[in-house]
Each structure stands twice: as C-alpha cells, then as structure tokens.
Design an enzyme around this catalytic site. Sequence first.
Site, mmCIF file in Angstrom:
data_model
loop_
_atom_site.group_PDB
_atom_site.id
_atom_site.type_symbol
_atom_site.label_atom_id
_atom_site.label_comp_id
_atom_site.label_asym_id
_atom_site.label_seq_id
_atom_site.Cartn_x
_atom_site.Cartn_y
_atom_site.Cartn_z
ATOM 1 N N LYS A 36 0.968 -3.751 3.979
ATOM 2 C CA LYS A 36 0.917 -3.668 5.447
ATOM 3 C C LYS A 36 0.635 -2.259 5.965
ATOM 4 O O LYS A 36 -0.008 -2.099 6.988
ATOM 5 C CB LYS A 36 2.211 -4.203 6.058
ATOM 6 N N ARG A 131 18.714 -6.324 10.501
ATOM 7 C CA ARG A 131 17.375 -6.766 10.895
ATOM 8 C C ARG A 131 17.362 -8.283 10.696
ATOM 9 O O ARG A 131 18.340 -8.933 11.032
ATOM 10 C CB ARG A 131 16.284 -6.010 10.120
HETATM 11 C C1 LIG Z 1 7.710 -3.937 4.717
HETATM 12 C C2 LIG Z 1 8.554 -4.912 4.009
HETATM 13 C C3 LIG Z 1 8.783 -4.771 2.647
HETATM 14 C C4 LIG Z 1 8.270 -3.587 1.846
HETATM 15 O O1 LIG Z 1 9.018 -2.470 2.144
HETATM 16 P P1 LIG Z 1 8.784 -1.039 1.436
HETATM 17 O O2 LIG Z 1 9.925 -0.250 1.883
HETATM 18 O O3 LIG Z 1 7.483 -0.540 1.918
HETATM 19 O O4 LIG Z 1 8.796 -1.278 -0.022
HETATM 20 C C5 LIG Z 1 9.561 -5.738 2.024
HETATM 21 N N1 LIG Z 1 10.074 -6.766 2.716
HETATM 22 C C6 LIG Z 1 9.865 -6.945 4.028
HETATM 23 C C7 LIG Z 1 10.473 -8.109 4.725
HETATM 24 C C8 LIG Z 1 9.107 -6.019 4.722
HETATM 25 O O5 LIG Z 1 8.900 -6.182 6.038
#
Ligand SMILES: *Cc1c(COP(=O)(O)O)cnc(C)c1O
Length: 358
Positions: A36, A131
């Site tokens: 992302k 969250r």
């Molecule tokens: C962005 C995201 C991740 C990845 O997180 P990083 O810290 O970049 O490894 C994993 N799970 C969810 C739900 C996310 O939104």
Amino acid sequence: MKYPRLIANKEALKYNAQTIIKMCHDINVELTAVVKVTCGEPRLAKMYTNLGVDMIGDSRIDNILRMRHANLRGPFVLLRIPMISEIPDVVENADVVLVSELETVRFLGKEANKRGKTQKILYMVDVGDLREGVWYENAVDEIEEASKIDGVVLYGIGTNLGCYGGVIPDEENMNLLVKIAKALRARGVSFKIVSGGNTAALYLMEKQILPNGINGYRLGESLILGTDVTNNRAFPFLRQDTFTLQTEIVELKNKPSVPKGKIGRDAMGRTPVFEDLGNRLKAIVAIGEQDVPSDGLKPIDKGVKVLHASSDHMVLDVTDFEGHLRVGDILEFKVTYSALLRAMTSPYVTKDWSQFES
Ligand SMILES: *Cc1c(COP(=O)(O)O)cnc(C)c1O
C-alpha cells in the site's frame, strides 16, 4: 530528467523480500506482502509473487484494481475493513477481505451469493491498539456468528497492533489471539490462519519468541524499508537503501539562521523554531510538504541538514557540505515510512521503477 524523483532499488527490495520470505516459511508462517505504501505498484507486487510470497495485501480496492489491470494474479487481500458502498468491487476483486462488522459480513455474503461465489473473510480482533476489530472480550461470540453467515468462509482471524495506538505486539497480546483461536475451534468453528501482525510484530520472529499458533503475517514497512517505526529501529538483517529521493537545488545563498521580523505561524500552521548560528549557506530544493514531510527525509550526503519546509520549498543548511554546490545540482535523501507514503502519493514526484523493467 524530471525531479523530484523517487528511485526504487530493486536489489535491496529483493534482498529484503528473500530474507523475510525465508524467515516466515521456515516456521510455516503464511506471508502477505503489503504494497500500500507504493499505491499498489504492480512491478513490485509482481516481484514479490515471483519470489514466493503467499498473498499481496493492500488497504485500498483501487490499488488492488490497479494490480489486476496489470494482469497480476494475486491472491489479493484487502486490508482495510471495507465500506458497504464498495462491496461489489470487493467481492469481485479481493480474494480475502479483513472485516470487523457482522453487518458488513452479511452484505459481503449477499453479494457473493448473487455472483455464485463465496467470499473469504479474515475477522479482526482488537487486543488493545484501538484500531479495527471486535474487542477481544467479545471476539469468540461475534466471530462464531460471522462464521455462520451464508456466502462467506472464515479464512482466519487476525489482529493489528502498533499502527494506531502504538501498542507494541508482544507474547501476551499474541497469546490472547491464540487463545481466541482455540476457543473458537473448541466451538467447532474452523479456519486456516491466525494472522499475528505487521512489521511491529516481526521482532517476535527474529527473537524466536513467536507464540505457537500464529501462522500468518502481513508485512509492509519491513519489506519495503527494512525499518520498524513502532519499535523505532532498523532491522540489522535487512537493507535500508531501498529508496532514494532526488531533489534539485533552485536557490543557493548565504543567509542568517534566524528570520528577520516578528514570527507568526508558518504555511502549515506551525510555529517554527530557529537556532541562531550566524550566517549559513542555505539551499532551497524544489519539493515541499505537499510531497513529503520535511522531518521524514535523511540526507545521504554528509554536511546537509533539513531545516524546514513550506508546501513547495524545502530549505537545507549546506554550510558543512564538502565540495562545491551549484543551482541545478541534485541532493539525495533516504525516506522514512511516512515520507515514502506521501511521496508515492504525490503526483509531482516522479517514481522511477526502471530497475524493475529488465
Ligand atoms: C498496513 C497494514 C499492514 C502492514 O503493516 P506494516 O507495518 O507496513 O508491516 C498489516 N495489516 C494491516 C491491517 C494493515 O493495514
């Protein structure tokens, strides 16, 4: 050449992916590579699938569409719990979707039935970060109910820590997730994956203290930058030279280090603070807060210091730079996660993925 320019270093990105894939697969952990921060860059996702990651994750359906249009096969995980309004796109394009609302799951099931499909869901549990997810005390009942909804299949349960509340994943909160998985299975609810986390949880694998029963990870920052912002560290076994931001000097002049006149707020509504170091050689580079947060850039050259930025101008102190700078010269930076995120999203920054073309 067009500047500012963000260059992706294929060798470094590949090295991180190979290292992390091996770490996960050695202990039978399924790896979702999260792209992302690059807005779902198809060339990067393609490299990840070729190297053997199990799934590609993104938080936005638009990015998954972008990868689908580039003929990537996925499988794709939608990481952000979906909006009701995007459910048709989700069912059409996401192989697995993270969820936290029974109402949303019912809509997903209905849409899937309409299309003669079943939708895989990964139900999120909030073990403390505040969250997404059902609060852990209510998780077993709610997820059992979700698993019975027609048109969906429970692929797994998961949690996310660090990103919002800054809560650090540890053996305790991971064990809480494992306990919930056990309680669900004791009630006859079956599913494949217990998805323990993101980059903030990677150190549990590194230190070999990951609780048994966690068999899924979703990793972005560690793969893409080799860093862990939640635990404020760089992984010693990963590379951090994965991206370079190039900016061009548009002004180079000797000026005082403190502004002349009464100080109000800057363009971003902040009150800037200045230290009086006398006259200094300052460079303005053509990039600003619209493209990158100024505190997220780390100069690669010695003797360069980022001072402050407005929306389109970033001011650097280059007095201690060894060598001779001129207007038109290029200065290079490493980027933090938040700087990479904004730069990737700015249409004014050229993204250079040319190393991935061969
Ligand atoms: C962005 C995201 C991740 C990845 O997180 P990083 O810290 O970049 O490894 C994993 N799970 C969810 C739900 C996310 O939104």
